[in-house]
Design a protein around this motif. Structure first.
Motif: not given
Length: 395
Positions: A207-215, A234-238, A318-322
């Protein structure tokens, strides 16, 4: 008849954790209208350029055997990705391509841990983590992730769980199921503990690309973690392509060298046309990916906003993810009981928190992989059930 001991170690740690999801699918197949919010499967369209690369690879008959490490194109693309991100030299020797994060995680854990070892992992934890650890022969040691601290792993809690048998920390940020996203400072504190006790860090960064609260922050990019961290991703989520099964491990050269023979015994290479697509994915900057992140950022607000004043329910942002974690303990039910009641009475399928560890036993995990209107409707149904439960208790 005799079976290998690994089959006993993994008993109950596979599909059993997804019993409610499978029952919801069964009911939907029988004609019931079910709102399914169980699995983390992106529902937004993937980058067309990545799809085109896979198709082009098939047209060019890129279907023969590949090397065990992976084809040069994707390995070099991944090396460039991590060199840019970490700001230090990363070459092909630091990379191994594997089909999906789960395969990479299994291969890395088998490379680093065995019977008699202990692997530290946060609780709550992703549903397959315990099985991956036990498959290696090692024993999981659960580090409590306190809801009062946003489910963030704290260095002191980690250190309290370390024994002479500790070998590995399995880390996940942004975190599934809680969405907790560790800061650079927190990563540094955790890496310092691991350095003091000579622990490997296996960092699941899907979930590297899905951090909402900060970097986003990774121990692989931190001076204290760089030489003791194996990244799996992986590229599964990103890139919204979970079925393509395109993943990898990035880590120190010696780790990758030791991992490769194990990987080759499992798979001996992956599909060249999918590696072509993965290379395009990690090198590119796609509007579809940015749109996906913004879509999930908006969706992340729905449940906290709607459930905020509901008796018996609590849902932090949520701070990140889905996923969103909903604390249902105020209704008087466990997460398991609430999830089954929600399916039975309101036809909404969510995951019981107990599928992800003891610390989440009073929660349910809600996947945000549905549009905002569906999430609003699911929230309304959760509210209805909570009101019935809390009114019943008051009576």
């Amino acid at each position: 008849m005799r079976f290998a001991s690994v089959t006993s170690r993994l008993a109950g740690l596979g599909a059993d954790k997804w019993a409610l999801h499978h029952e919801a699918r069964r009911r939907a197949g029988a004609g019931q209208s079910i709102i399914e919010l169980t699995i983390g499967e992106p529902d937004t369209p993937p980058p067309q350029a990545v799809i085109d690369a896979a198709i082009d690879g098939l047209h060019r008959r890129r279907t023969k055997y590949s090397g065990g490490r992976g084809d040069a194109g994707v390995i070099e693309a991944l090396a460039r990705k991590y060199a840019r991100r970490s700001g230090r030299p990363i070459g092909p020797g630091n990379i191994a391509y594997l089909p999906g994060t789960q395969t990479a995680l299994y291969a890395v854990m088998r490379t680093l841990a065995e019977a008699g070892d202990e692997v530290l992992v946060g609780d709550p934890l992703y549903a397959t983590y315990e099985g991956v650890i036990r498959a290696s022969g090692a024993t999981p040691v659960f580090v409590p992730l306190d809801p009062a601290h946003g489910f963030h792993m704290r260095a002191a809690d980690l250190e309290a769980g370390i024994t002479p048998r500790s070998r590995v920390l399995l880390l996940n940020t942004p975190h599934n199921p809680t969405g907790a996203t560790l800061s650079y400072e927190e990563i540094g504190e955790i890496a310092a503990v691991c350095a003091r006790h000579d622990l490997w860090i296996v960092s699941d960064e899907v979930y590297e690309t899905m951090a909402y609260a900060g970097s986003f922050a990774s121990p692989f990019d931190h001076p204290l973690g760089a030489e003791r961290t194996a990244v799996v991703s992986s590229i599964s989520k990103s890139h919204m392509l979970p079925g393509l099964r395109a993943g990898w491990c990035a880590g120190p050269v010696e780790l990758i060298d030791r991992l490769l023979p194990l990987s080759e015994m499992m798979l001996f290479g992956a599909q060249p046309f999918i590696m072509d697509a993965a290379a395009v994915a990690v090198e590119g900057d796609f509007a579809e990916c940015h749109a996906m992140v913004e879509t999930f950022r908006r969706r992340a607000k729905v449940l906290p906003d709607r459930l905020g004043n509901t008796p018996g329910l609590a849902c932090p942002m949520p701070e990140g993810g889905m996923f969103a974690m909903v604390d249902v303990s105020g209704t008087g039910l466990t997460g398991e009981a609430f999830a089954w009641r929600l399916l039975e009475e309101e036809r909404v399928a969510v995951m019981p928190g107990s599928s992800f560890g003891e610390q989440a036993g009073g929660h349910v995990r809600v996947s945000l992989s549905a549009d905002e209107a569906v999430l609003h409707e699911a929230a309304e149904r959760m509210v209805r059930l909570a009101i019935r439960l809390t009114h019943g208790r008051a009576a």
